[in-house]
Design a protein around this motif. Structure first.
Motif, PDB file in Angstrom:
ATOM      1  N   GLY A  14      64.863  59.368  35.790  1.00 55.00           N
ATOM      2  CA  GLY A  14      65.770  59.377  36.665  1.00 55.00           C
ATOM      3  C   GLY A  14      65.998  60.687  37.323  1.00 55.00           C
ATOM      4  N   GLY A  15      65.374  61.647  36.795  1.00 52.57           N
ATOM      5  CA  GLY A  15      65.242  62.869  37.267  1.00 52.57           C
ATOM      6  C   GLY A  15      64.766  63.368  38.627  1.00 52.57           C
ATOM      7  N   SER A  16      64.708  64.484  38.989  1.00 49.73           N
ATOM      8  CA  SER A  16      63.861  64.945  40.357  1.00 49.73           C
ATOM      9  C   SER A  16      63.054  66.061  40.084  1.00 49.73           C
ATOM     10  CB  SER A  16      65.142  65.106  41.450  1.00 49.73           C
ATOM     11  OG  SER A  16      65.843  64.056  41.739  1.00 49.73           O
ATOM     12  N   LEU A  17      61.868  66.234  40.846  1.00 48.69           N
ATOM     13  CA  LEU A  17      61.031  67.455  40.892  1.00 48.69           C
ATOM     14  C   LEU A  17      60.753  67.360  42.420  1.00 48.69           C
ATOM     15  CD1 LEU A  17      58.851  67.099  37.897  1.00 48.69           C
ATOM     16  CD2 LEU A  17      60.506  68.837  38.369  1.00 48.69           C
ATOM     17  N   ARG A  18      60.415  68.812  42.771  1.00 48.46           N
ATOM     18  CA  ARG A  18      59.929  68.986  44.109  1.00 48.46           C
ATOM     19  C   ARG A  18      58.621  69.875  44.026  1.00 48.46           C
ATOM     20  NH1 ARG A  18      61.888  73.446  48.535  1.00 48.46           N
ATOM     21  NH2 ARG A  18      61.254  72.103  50.711  1.00 48.46           N
ATOM     22  N   LEU A  19      57.578  69.322  44.361  1.00 49.22           N
ATOM     23  CA  LEU A  19      56.328  69.977  44.444  1.00 49.22           C
ATOM     24  C   LEU A  19      56.092  70.643  45.754  1.00 49.22           C
ATOM     25  CD1 LEU A  19      54.086  66.829  43.016  1.00 49.22           C
ATOM     26  CD2 LEU A  19      55.450  68.573  41.598  1.00 49.22           C
ATOM     27  N   SER A  20      55.417  71.736  45.787  1.00 52.55           N
ATOM     28  CA  SER A  20      54.774  72.495  46.836  1.00 52.55           C
ATOM     29  C   SER A  20      53.440  72.700  46.870  1.00 52.55           C
ATOM     30  CB  SER A  20      55.798  73.714  46.945  1.00 52.55           C
ATOM     31  OG  SER A  20      56.783  73.731  46.658  1.00 52.55           O
ATOM     32  N   CYS A  21      52.966  72.897  48.055  1.00 54.87           N
ATOM     33  CA  CYS A  21      51.537  72.873  48.227  1.00 54.87           C
ATOM     34  C   CYS A  21      51.454  74.038  49.271  1.00 54.87           C
ATOM     35  CB  CYS A  21      50.822  71.762  48.498  1.00 54.87           C
ATOM     36  SG  CYS A  21      48.933  71.910  48.747  1.00 54.87           S
ATOM     37  N   ALA A  22      50.963  75.074  48.999  1.00 55.39           N
ATOM     38  CA  ALA A  22      50.986  76.318  49.944  1.00 55.39           C
ATOM     39  C   ALA A  22      49.285  76.541  50.430  1.00 55.39           C
ATOM     40  CB  ALA A  22      51.167  77.514  49.246  1.00 55.39           C
ATOM     41  N   SER A  24      46.306  78.378  52.704  1.00 54.65           N
ATOM     42  CA  SER A  24      45.828  79.710  53.335  1.00 54.65           C
ATOM     43  C   SER A  24      44.306  79.429  53.918  1.00 54.65           C
ATOM     44  CB  SER A  24      46.045  80.709  52.307  1.00 54.65           C
ATOM     45  OG  SER A  24      45.091  80.470  50.998  1.00 54.65           O
ATOM     46  N   GLY A  25      44.095  80.235  54.750  1.00 52.31           N
ATOM     47  CA  GLY A  25      42.785  80.504  55.041  1.00 52.31           C
ATOM     48  C   GLY A  25      42.314  79.841  56.608  1.00 52.31           C
ATOM     49  N   ARG A  26      43.002  78.898  56.875  1.00 49.01           N
ATOM     50  CA  ARG A  26      42.724  78.339  58.211  1.00 49.01           C
ATOM     51  C   ARG A  26      44.360  77.930  58.719  1.00 49.01           C
ATOM     52  NH1 ARG A  26      36.979  75.309  58.272  1.00 49.01           N
ATOM     53  NH2 ARG A  26      35.809  76.774  57.378  1.00 49.01           N
ATOM     54  N   THR A  27      44.036  77.289  59.913  1.00 44.55           N
ATOM     55  CA  THR A  27      45.435  76.985  60.596  1.00 44.55           C
ATOM     56  C   THR A  27      45.999  75.693  59.952  1.00 44.55           C
ATOM     57  OG1 THR A  27      44.525  77.800  62.739  1.00 44.55           O
ATOM     58  CG2 THR A  27      46.666  76.416  62.915  1.00 44.55           C
ATOM     59  N   PHE A  28      46.945  75.927  59.301  1.00 48.02           N
ATOM     60  CA  PHE A  28      47.565  74.762  58.670  1.00 48.02           C
ATOM     61  C   PHE A  28      47.874  73.536  59.402  1.00 48.02           C
ATOM     62  CE2 PHE A  28      49.659  72.702  55.086  1.00 48.02           C
ATOM     63  CZ  PHE A  28      50.821  72.427  55.514  1.00 48.02           C
ATOM     64  N   SER A  70      57.176  66.210  53.104  1.00 48.41           N
ATOM     65  CA  SER A  70      57.647  67.092  54.395  1.00 48.41           C
ATOM     66  C   SER A  70      56.677  68.254  54.517  1.00 48.41           C
ATOM     67  CB  SER A  70      59.016  67.507  54.423  1.00 48.41           C
ATOM     68  OG  SER A  70      59.490  68.256  53.152  1.00 48.41           O
ATOM     69  N   ARG A  71      56.716  68.807  55.710  1.00 50.73           N
ATOM     70  CA  ARG A  71      55.838  70.047  55.878  1.00 50.73           C
ATOM     71  C   ARG A  71      56.753  71.185  56.481  1.00 50.73           C
ATOM     72  NH1 ARG A  71      50.588  68.268  58.230  1.00 50.73           N
ATOM     73  NH2 ARG A  71      49.939  70.465  58.425  1.00 50.73           N
ATOM     74  N   ARG A  75      55.584  77.957  57.239  1.00 50.13           N
ATOM     75  CA  ARG A  75      55.439  78.595  55.765  1.00 50.13           C
ATOM     76  C   ARG A  75      54.021  77.985  55.513  1.00 50.13           C
ATOM     77  NH1 ARG A  75      60.146  80.938  53.712  1.00 50.13           N
ATOM     78  NH2 ARG A  75      61.921  80.489  54.995  1.00 50.13           N
ATOM     79  N   ASP A  76      53.351  77.488  56.182  1.00 50.97           N
ATOM     80  CA  ASP A  76      52.136  76.586  55.663  1.00 50.97           C
ATOM     81  C   ASP A  76      52.188  75.790  54.514  1.00 50.97           C
ATOM     82  OD1 ASP A  76      49.971  79.562  57.189  1.00 50.97           O
ATOM     83  OD2 ASP A  76      50.809  77.773  57.806  1.00 50.97           O
ATOM     84  N   THR A  77      53.158  75.214  54.250  1.00 47.39           N
ATOM     85  CA  THR A  77      53.346  74.590  53.054  1.00 47.39           C
ATOM     86  C   THR A  77      53.972  73.070  53.057  1.00 47.39           C
ATOM     87  OG1 THR A  77      54.374  76.602  52.178  1.00 47.39           O
ATOM     88  CG2 THR A  77      54.819  74.385  51.008  1.00 47.39           C
ATOM     89  N   VAL A  78      53.508  72.180  52.428  1.00 48.30           N
ATOM     90  CA  VAL A  78      53.686  70.820  52.350  1.00 48.30           C
ATOM     91  C   VAL A  78      54.544  70.526  51.122  1.00 48.30           C
ATOM     92  CG1 VAL A  78      51.731  69.859  51.314  1.00 48.30           C
ATOM     93  CG2 VAL A  78      52.999  68.474  52.667  1.00 48.30           C
ATOM     94  N   TYR A  79      55.473  69.763  50.963  1.00 47.46           N
ATOM     95  CA  TYR A  79      56.494  69.536  49.858  1.00 47.46           C
ATOM     96  C   TYR A  79      56.400  67.861  49.597  1.00 47.46           C
ATOM     97  CZ  TYR A  79      58.234  73.972  51.517  1.00 47.46           C
ATOM     98  OH  TYR A  79      58.554  75.178  51.962  1.00 47.46           O
ATOM     99  N   LEU A  80      56.563  67.584  48.359  1.00 53.50           N
ATOM    100  CA  LEU A  80      56.852  66.261  47.841  1.00 53.50           C
ATOM    101  C   LEU A  80      58.173  66.201  47.122  1.00 53.50           C
ATOM    102  CD1 LEU A  80      55.736  63.455  47.697  1.00 53.50           C
ATOM    103  CD2 LEU A  80      54.728  64.054  45.699  1.00 53.50           C
ATOM    104  N   GLN A  81      59.247  65.568  47.671  1.00 49.75           N
ATOM    105  CA  GLN A  81      60.546  65.655  46.842  1.00 49.75           C
ATOM    106  C   GLN A  81      60.347  64.061  45.977  1.00 49.75           C
ATOM    107  OE1 GLN A  81      63.104  67.693  46.676  1.00 49.75           O
ATOM    108  NE2 GLN A  81      63.827  66.324  44.992  1.00 49.75           N
ATOM    109  N   MET A  82      60.753  64.438  44.772  1.00 53.26           N
ATOM    110  CA  MET A  82      60.376  63.033  43.880  1.00 53.26           C
ATOM    111  C   MET A  82      61.876  62.993  43.105  1.00 53.26           C
ATOM    112  SD  MET A  82      56.847  63.698  42.319  1.00 53.26           S
ATOM    113  CE  MET A  82      57.107  64.973  41.279  1.00 53.26           C
TER     114      MET A  82
END
Length: 123
Positions: A14-22, A24-28, A70-71, A75-82
């Motif tokens: 029933g809870g939530s977590l937010r994953l991030s993925c940063a 680097s190195g090339r054009t995100f 989302s992305r 910030r060159d980051t993608v997220y996953l809100q769970m």
């Protein structure tokens, strides 16, 4: 491109977590991004993907309505809100980057992978 996933942990059902993925190195913003997960003894399975601009998303049926990808290209980051997590969501979650211009749902369609972050949902 190098990918670094973070944000996993232990959470009650029933809870939530937010994953991030940063990235680097090339054009995100040149990459379709995806999240996959792999439980012990199982194959890596598709969770969600997002287009280069973020305007199009696609979800596995098992997470539709509970997870949001989302992305932030600045910030060159993608997220996953769970949200509304269930024990069946327990797995190592991986982010991937694809040079294909379509929202592919197979691991073979992704060219780069992060190291994975563990998500454990207790009942």
């Amino acid at each position: 491109v190098q990918l670094q996933a973070s944000g996993g942990g232990l959470v009650q059902a029933g809870g939530s977590l937010r994953l991030s993925c940063a990235a680097s190195g090339r054009t995100f913003s040149n990459y379709v991004m995806g999240w996959f997960r792999q439980a012990p003894g199982k194959e890596r399975e598709f969770v969600a993907s997002i287009s280069e601009s973020g305007g199009t998303t696609y979800y596995a049926d098992s997470v539709k309505g509970r997870f949001t990808i989302s992305r932030d290209n600045a910030r060159d980051t993608v997220y996953l809100q769970m949200n509304s997590l269930v024990p069946e969501d327990t797995a190592v979650y991986y982010c991937g980057a694809s040079v294909m211009a379509v929202l592919t749902t197979t691991p073979g369609g992704y060219d780069y992978w992060g190291q994975g972050t563990q998500v454990t949902v207790s009942s």
